[in-house]
Design a protein around this motif. Structure first.
Motif, short mmCIF file in Angstrom:
data_model
loop_
_atom_site.label_atom_id
_atom_site.label_comp_id
_atom_site.label_asym_id
_atom_site.label_seq_id
_atom_site.Cartn_x
_atom_site.Cartn_y
_atom_site.Cartn_z
N GLN A 8 -52.67 33.70 32.43
CA GLN A 8 -52.21 32.85 33.53
C GLN A 8 -52.68 31.41 33.40
OE1 GLN A 8 -53.49 34.90 37.08
NE2 GLN A 8 -51.77 36.32 36.98
N LEU A 9 -53.44 31.10 32.36
CA LEU A 9 -53.97 29.74 32.21
C LEU A 9 -52.88 28.69 32.01
CD1 LEU A 9 -57.20 30.41 30.12
CD2 LEU A 9 -57.03 29.81 32.55
N GLY A 10 -51.81 29.05 31.33
CA GLY A 10 -50.71 28.11 31.13
C GLY A 10 -50.04 27.74 32.45
N ARG A 11 -49.84 28.72 33.30
CA ARG A 11 -49.25 28.46 34.62
C ARG A 11 -50.18 27.62 35.48
NH1 ARG A 11 -47.51 34.18 36.64
NH2 ARG A 11 -47.07 33.05 38.54
N LEU A 12 -51.48 27.88 35.35
CA LEU A 12 -52.46 27.08 36.10
C LEU A 12 -52.43 25.63 35.62
CD1 LEU A 12 -54.75 27.46 38.27
CD2 LEU A 12 -56.33 27.48 36.34
N ALA A 13 -52.31 25.42 34.32
CA ALA A 13 -52.24 24.07 33.76
C ALA A 13 -50.97 23.36 34.26
CB ALA A 13 -52.27 24.11 32.25
N ASP A 14 -49.86 24.08 34.34
CA ASP A 14 -48.63 23.48 34.88
C ASP A 14 -48.80 23.04 36.32
OD1 ASP A 14 -47.35 23.96 32.46
OD2 ASP A 14 -46.34 25.79 33.17
N MET A 15 -49.43 23.89 37.13
CA MET A 15 -49.69 23.55 38.53
C MET A 15 -50.62 22.35 38.64
SD MET A 15 -48.09 25.67 40.52
CE MET A 15 -48.89 26.19 41.99
N GLU A 16 -51.61 22.29 37.75
CA GLU A 16 -52.54 21.17 37.75
C GLU A 16 -51.80 19.87 37.44
OE1 GLU A 16 -56.85 19.99 35.82
OE2 GLU A 16 -55.56 21.37 34.72
N GLN A 17 -50.90 19.88 36.46
CA GLN A 17 -50.15 18.68 36.12
C GLN A 17 -49.25 18.23 37.27
OE1 GLN A 17 -50.68 16.69 33.47
NE2 GLN A 17 -52.38 18.11 33.20
N ARG A 18 -48.63 19.18 37.95
CA ARG A 18 -47.80 18.83 39.11
C ARG A 18 -48.65 18.25 40.24
NH1 ARG A 18 -44.34 23.97 40.23
NH2 ARG A 18 -45.56 24.92 38.60
N ALA A 19 -49.82 18.81 40.45
CA ALA A 19 -50.71 18.31 41.50
C ALA A 19 -51.19 16.89 41.17
CB ALA A 19 -51.91 19.24 41.68
N ILE A 20 -51.49 16.65 39.91
CA ILE A 20 -51.91 15.30 39.48
C ILE A 20 -50.76 14.32 39.69
CG2 ILE A 20 -52.52 13.90 37.47
CD1 ILE A 20 -54.14 16.40 36.49
N ALA A 21 -49.55 14.73 39.30
CA ALA A 21 -48.37 13.86 39.45
C ALA A 21 -48.10 13.55 40.92
CB ALA A 21 -47.15 14.53 38.82
N ASN A 22 -48.42 14.49 41.80
CA ASN A 22 -48.23 14.29 43.24
C ASN A 22 -49.45 13.70 43.94
OD1 ASN A 22 -45.50 15.23 43.86
ND2 ASN A 22 -46.23 17.14 42.95
N ARG A 23 -50.43 13.31 43.13
CA ARG A 23 -51.64 12.65 43.64
C ARG A 23 -52.37 13.47 44.71
NH1 ARG A 23 -49.12 6.59 44.06
NH2 ARG A 23 -48.55 6.46 41.87
N VAL A 24 -52.54 14.75 44.44
CA VAL A 24 -53.28 15.61 45.35
C VAL A 24 -54.74 15.16 45.36
CG1 VAL A 24 -54.06 17.97 45.78
CG2 VAL A 24 -51.71 17.55 45.01
N PRO A 25 -55.25 14.76 46.53
CA PRO A 25 -56.62 14.24 46.59
C PRO A 25 -57.67 15.32 46.40
CG PRO A 25 -55.69 14.36 48.79
CD PRO A 25 -54.59 14.74 47.83
N GLY A 26 -58.72 14.99 45.68
CA GLY A 26 -59.86 15.89 45.52
C GLY A 26 -59.64 17.07 44.59
#
Length: 57
Positions: A8-26
């Motif tokens: 599941q690490l690949g899916r987690l990395a995808d979610m992380e990239q989307r969160a970064i792109a959406n400027r999720v704070p913290g």
């Protein structure tokens, strides 16, 4: 978000990239050891921690 296994690490990395792109704070990526410090009853290999967001239904 918690990756329960290495598969599941690949899916987690995808979610992380989307969160970064959406400027999720913290946002922080946590290792297994860091994860259990925040939530001792969870088991997983890695996680994303977003202390300023919530889930609603």
């Amino acid at each position: 978000m918690v990756a329960l296994g290495d598969d599941q690490l690949g899916r987690l990395a995808d979610m992380e990239q989307r969160a970064i792109a959406n400027r999720v704070p913290g946002l922080a990526r946590l290792s297994r050891d860091e994860l259990v410090q925040i939530e001792p009853h969870v088991s997983g290999v890695a996680a994303l921690h977003s202390p300023e967001t919530a889930v609603v239904d």
